[in-house]
Design a protein around this motif. Structure first.
Motif, mmCIF file in Angstrom:
data_model
loop_
_atom_site.group_PDB
_atom_site.id
_atom_site.type_symbol
_atom_site.label_atom_id
_atom_site.label_comp_id
_atom_site.label_asym_id
_atom_site.label_seq_id
_atom_site.Cartn_x
_atom_site.Cartn_y
_atom_site.Cartn_z
ATOM 1 N N LEU A 168 -49.783 20.506 -10.462
ATOM 2 C CA LEU A 168 -51.082 20.105 -10.994
ATOM 3 C C LEU A 168 -51.675 21.242 -11.816
ATOM 4 C CD1 LEU A 168 -53.506 18.199 -11.215
ATOM 5 C CD2 LEU A 168 -54.304 19.118 -9.024
ATOM 6 N N GLY A 169 -51.630 22.455 -11.273
ATOM 7 C CA GLY A 169 -52.146 23.612 -11.990
ATOM 8 C C GLY A 169 -51.427 23.845 -13.306
ATOM 9 N N ALA A 170 -50.113 23.694 -13.290
ATOM 10 C CA ALA A 170 -49.325 23.874 -14.507
ATOM 11 C C ALA A 170 -49.677 22.806 -15.540
ATOM 12 C CB ALA A 170 -47.836 23.831 -14.185
ATOM 13 N N ALA A 171 -49.912 21.580 -15.092
ATOM 14 C CA ALA A 171 -50.284 20.507 -16.013
ATOM 15 C C ALA A 171 -51.650 20.775 -16.634
ATOM 16 C CB ALA A 171 -50.280 19.162 -15.277
ATOM 17 N N VAL A 172 -52.581 21.281 -15.838
ATOM 18 C CA VAL A 172 -53.909 21.626 -16.355
ATOM 19 C C VAL A 172 -53.790 22.754 -17.380
ATOM 20 C CG1 VAL A 172 -56.127 22.693 -15.732
ATOM 21 C CG2 VAL A 172 -55.212 20.794 -14.371
ATOM 22 N N ARG A 173 -53.035 23.774 -17.048
ATOM 23 C CA ARG A 173 -52.853 24.909 -17.964
ATOM 24 C C ARG A 173 -52.218 24.446 -19.281
ATOM 25 N NH1 ARG A 173 -51.166 28.235 -14.616
ATOM 26 N NH2 ARG A 173 -49.004 27.592 -14.558
ATOM 27 N N GLN A 178 -52.680 23.183 -24.990
ATOM 28 C CA GLN A 178 -52.417 22.203 -26.047
ATOM 29 C C GLN A 178 -53.679 21.870 -26.836
ATOM 30 O OE1 GLN A 178 -49.772 20.737 -27.311
ATOM 31 N NE2 GLN A 178 -48.232 21.535 -25.936
ATOM 32 N N GLN A 179 -54.815 21.899 -26.141
ATOM 33 C CA GLN A 179 -56.089 21.584 -26.783
ATOM 34 C C GLN A 179 -56.761 22.817 -27.380
ATOM 35 O OE1 GLN A 179 -58.590 18.944 -24.409
ATOM 36 N NE2 GLN A 179 -56.757 18.051 -23.485
ATOM 37 N N GLY A 180 -56.099 23.961 -27.281
ATOM 38 C CA GLY A 180 -56.620 25.180 -27.884
ATOM 39 C C GLY A 180 -57.841 25.751 -27.182
ATOM 40 N N LEU A 181 -57.950 25.492 -25.886
ATOM 41 C CA LEU A 181 -59.096 25.976 -25.113
ATOM 42 C C LEU A 181 -58.706 27.201 -24.302
ATOM 43 C CD1 LEU A 181 -60.236 22.528 -23.665
ATOM 44 C CD2 LEU A 181 -61.227 23.731 -25.618
ATOM 45 N N ASP A 182 -59.611 28.174 -24.220
ATOM 46 C CA ASP A 182 -59.365 29.262 -23.286
ATOM 47 C C ASP A 182 -60.007 28.897 -21.953
ATOM 48 O OD1 ASP A 182 -62.120 29.987 -23.338
ATOM 49 O OD2 ASP A 182 -61.779 31.491 -24.885
ATOM 50 N N GLN A 183 -59.721 29.678 -20.917
ATOM 51 C CA GLN A 183 -60.213 29.347 -19.584
ATOM 52 C C GLN A 183 -61.736 29.345 -19.513
ATOM 53 O OE1 GLN A 183 -58.088 32.141 -17.096
ATOM 54 N NE2 GLN A 183 -56.617 30.567 -16.499
ATOM 55 N N LEU A 184 -62.376 30.286 -20.172
ATOM 56 C CA LEU A 184 -63.840 30.350 -20.118
ATOM 57 C C LEU A 184 -64.482 29.117 -20.730
ATOM 58 C CD1 LEU A 184 -64.518 34.109 -20.961
ATOM 59 C CD2 LEU A 184 -64.795 32.961 -18.765
ATOM 60 N N LEU A 185 -63.958 28.675 -21.871
ATOM 61 C CA LEU A 185 -64.528 27.500 -22.533
ATOM 62 C C LEU A 185 -64.308 26.240 -21.700
ATOM 63 C CD1 LEU A 185 -66.002 26.169 -24.837
ATOM 64 C CD2 LEU A 185 -63.849 26.116 -26.115
ATOM 65 N N VAL A 218 -61.793 19.716 -9.338
ATOM 66 C CA VAL A 218 -60.533 19.364 -10.008
ATOM 67 C C VAL A 218 -60.768 18.163 -10.916
ATOM 68 C CG1 VAL A 218 -58.194 18.459 -9.682
ATOM 69 C CG2 VAL A 218 -59.031 20.296 -8.196
ATOM 70 N N LEU A 219 -61.456 17.159 -10.402
ATOM 71 C CA LEU A 219 -61.724 15.961 -11.193
ATOM 72 C C LEU A 219 -62.583 16.272 -12.412
ATOM 73 C CD1 LEU A 219 -62.278 13.383 -8.307
ATOM 74 C CD2 LEU A 219 -60.233 13.697 -9.736
ATOM 75 N N ARG A 220 -63.510 17.219 -12.292
ATOM 76 C CA ARG A 220 -64.329 17.608 -13.440
ATOM 77 C C ARG A 220 -63.477 18.262 -14.522
ATOM 78 N NH1 ARG A 220 -68.847 20.658 -10.105
ATOM 79 N NH2 ARG A 220 -70.450 20.438 -11.662
ATOM 80 N N VAL A 221 -62.552 19.108 -14.101
ATOM 81 C CA VAL A 221 -61.658 19.762 -15.060
ATOM 82 C C VAL A 221 -60.767 18.727 -15.744
ATOM 83 C CG1 VAL A 221 -59.709 21.369 -15.299
ATOM 84 C CG2 VAL A 221 -61.679 21.990 -13.871
ATOM 85 N N LEU A 222 -60.187 17.826 -14.959
ATOM 86 C CA LEU A 222 -59.342 16.780 -15.537
ATOM 87 C C LEU A 222 -60.120 15.938 -16.536
ATOM 88 C CD1 LEU A 222 -57.306 15.592 -12.413
ATOM 89 C CD2 LEU A 222 -56.606 17.202 -14.205
ATOM 90 N N ASP A 223 -61.348 15.594 -16.193
ATOM 91 C CA ASP A 223 -62.190 14.796 -17.085
ATOM 92 C C ASP A 223 -62.461 15.548 -18.385
ATOM 93 O OD1 ASP A 223 -63.827 12.408 -17.616
ATOM 94 O OD2 ASP A 223 -65.504 13.817 -17.499
ATOM 95 N N ALA A 224 -62.752 16.823 -18.283
ATOM 96 C CA ALA A 224 -63.033 17.628 -19.483
ATOM 97 C C ALA A 224 -61.813 17.703 -20.398
ATOM 98 C CB ALA A 224 -63.488 19.030 -19.079
ATOM 99 N N LEU A 225 -60.625 17.598 -19.819
ATOM 100 C CA LEU A 225 -59.392 17.630 -20.601
ATOM 101 C C LEU A 225 -58.940 16.244 -21.050
ATOM 102 C CD1 LEU A 225 -57.367 20.228 -18.504
ATOM 103 C CD2 LEU A 225 -58.176 20.535 -20.863
ATOM 104 N N GLY A 226 -59.646 15.200 -20.606
ATOM 105 C CA GLY A 226 -59.241 13.837 -20.946
ATOM 106 C C GLY A 226 -58.056 13.364 -20.118
#
Length: 68
Positions: A8-13, A18-25, A52-60
């Protein structure tokens, strides 16, 4: 996405990069701390599902639960 917290962590990373986001953003967009996001991406097994769900949502992304 896989079956382990590490996968899951690897998929989020991967999605974040892929979306060009850094961790802070991404942390800011998801309303979580950058420390939480680092823990998630490194597969920490005690991360909170709500965040986790908030992060997934932010990534679509979505989390799917299904029978084995």
């Amino acid at each position: 996405m896989g079956t382990t917290v590490q996968e899951l962590g690897a998929a989020v990373r991967h999605a974040r990069k892929q979306q060009g986001l850094d961790q802070l953003l991404l942390a800011d967009l998801a309303g979580v701390s950058d420390r939480f996001l680092r823990d998630l991406e490194h597969g920490k097994p005690t991360v909170r599902l709500k965040e986790v769900l908030r992060v997934l949502d932010a990534l679509g992304l979505t989390l799917q639960v299904r029978p084995r």
